[in-house]
Design a protein around this motif. Structure first.
Motif, mmCIF file in Angstrom:
data_model
loop_
_atom_site.group_PDB
_atom_site.id
_atom_site.type_symbol
_atom_site.label_atom_id
_atom_site.label_comp_id
_atom_site.label_asym_id
_atom_site.label_seq_id
_atom_site.Cartn_x
_atom_site.Cartn_y
_atom_site.Cartn_z
ATOM 1 N N SER A 68 37.987 20.633 29.505
ATOM 2 C CA SER A 68 39.175 21.070 30.231
ATOM 3 C C SER A 68 38.970 20.847 31.722
ATOM 4 N N VAL A 69 40.019 20.474 32.407
ATOM 5 C CA VAL A 69 39.933 20.282 33.846
ATOM 6 C C VAL A 69 40.724 21.344 34.597
ATOM 7 N N ARG A 70 41.251 22.344 33.895
ATOM 8 C CA ARG A 70 42.008 23.399 34.557
ATOM 9 C C ARG A 70 41.050 24.396 35.196
ATOM 10 N N SER A 71 41.362 24.793 36.403
ATOM 11 C CA SER A 71 40.543 25.771 37.107
ATOM 12 C C SER A 71 40.917 27.178 36.649
ATOM 13 N N ALA A 72 40.067 28.131 37.004
ATOM 14 C CA ALA A 72 40.361 29.528 36.707
ATOM 15 C C ALA A 72 41.664 29.943 37.381
ATOM 16 N N ASP A 73 41.894 29.465 38.607
ATOM 17 C CA ASP A 73 43.146 29.789 39.298
ATOM 18 C C ASP A 73 44.357 29.258 38.544
ATOM 19 N N ASP A 74 44.271 28.021 38.058
ATOM 20 C CA ASP A 74 45.376 27.436 37.292
ATOM 21 C C ASP A 74 45.633 28.239 36.014
ATOM 22 N N LEU A 75 44.564 28.621 35.348
ATOM 23 C CA LEU A 75 44.706 29.386 34.105
ATOM 24 C C LEU A 75 45.288 30.765 34.384
ATOM 25 N N ASN A 76 44.840 31.417 35.445
ATOM 26 C CA ASN A 76 45.395 32.726 35.806
ATOM 27 C C ASN A 76 46.885 32.624 36.108
ATOM 28 N N ARG A 77 47.289 31.580 36.820
ATOM 29 C CA ARG A 77 48.721 31.379 37.111
ATOM 30 C C ARG A 77 49.512 31.195 35.809
ATOM 31 N N ALA A 78 48.966 30.418 34.873
ATOM 32 C CA ALA A 78 49.649 30.190 33.597
ATOM 33 C C ALA A 78 49.765 31.491 32.804
ATOM 34 N N ILE A 79 48.718 32.299 32.831
ATOM 35 C CA ILE A 79 48.743 33.586 32.125
ATOM 36 C C ILE A 79 49.787 34.507 32.749
ATOM 37 N N ARG A 80 49.796 34.603 34.065
ATOM 38 C CA ARG A 80 50.803 35.453 34.733
ATOM 39 C C ARG A 80 52.219 34.973 34.424
ATOM 40 N N ALA A 81 52.420 33.656 34.389
ATOM 41 C CA ALA A 81 53.749 33.104 34.124
ATOM 42 C C ALA A 81 54.255 33.494 32.731
ATOM 43 N N LEU A 82 53.352 33.617 31.762
ATOM 44 C CA LEU A 82 53.770 34.027 30.416
ATOM 45 C C LEU A 82 54.386 35.421 30.416
ATOM 46 N N TRP A 83 53.895 36.275 31.291
ATOM 47 C CA TRP A 83 54.349 37.657 31.324
ATOM 48 C C TRP A 83 55.615 37.842 32.137
ATOM 49 N N LEU A 84 56.034 36.811 32.864
ATOM 50 C CA LEU A 84 57.240 36.934 33.669
ATOM 51 C C LEU A 84 58.440 36.347 32.946
ATOM 52 N N GLY A 85 59.466 37.111 32.893
ATOM 53 C CA GLY A 85 60.698 36.632 32.285
ATOM 54 C C GLY A 85 61.658 36.163 33.363
ATOM 55 N N PRO A 86 62.919 36.032 33.017
ATOM 56 C CA PRO A 86 63.926 35.605 33.983
ATOM 57 C C PRO A 86 63.959 36.538 35.189
ATOM 58 N N GLY A 87 64.030 35.949 36.361
ATOM 59 C CA GLY A 87 64.092 36.741 37.578
ATOM 60 C C GLY A 87 62.760 37.337 37.995
#
Length: 63
Positions: free
Chosen positions: A10-29
């Motif tokens: 994998s070439v994703r950094s911890a920061d990239d993965l953390n951003r992706a994880i946070r994005a899953l928890w955010l819905g519209p708005g």
């Protein structure tokens, strides 16, 4: 999900993965999307396993 199921190289950094994880928890708005549906829960587990592998140093960057 077991750490062994994480794809090596994998070439994703911890920061990239953390951003992706946070994005899953955010819905519209930008509001929390709780509870996660089955698909998002599976993606969350996969991302967390990948992040754990990165944090342990189990993942190497492809040349």
């Amino acid at each position: 999900m077991s750490p062994d199921s994480v794809t090596r190289g994998s070439v994703r950094s911890a920061d990239d993965l953390n951003r992706a994880i946070r994005a899953l928890w955010l819905g519209p708005g930008g509001h929390p999307a709780v509870p996660l549906d089955d698909e998002r829960r599976a993606e969350y587990a996969r991302l967390c396993a990948e992040l754990q592998a990165v944090e342990r140093g189990d993942v190497t960057t492809a040349a």
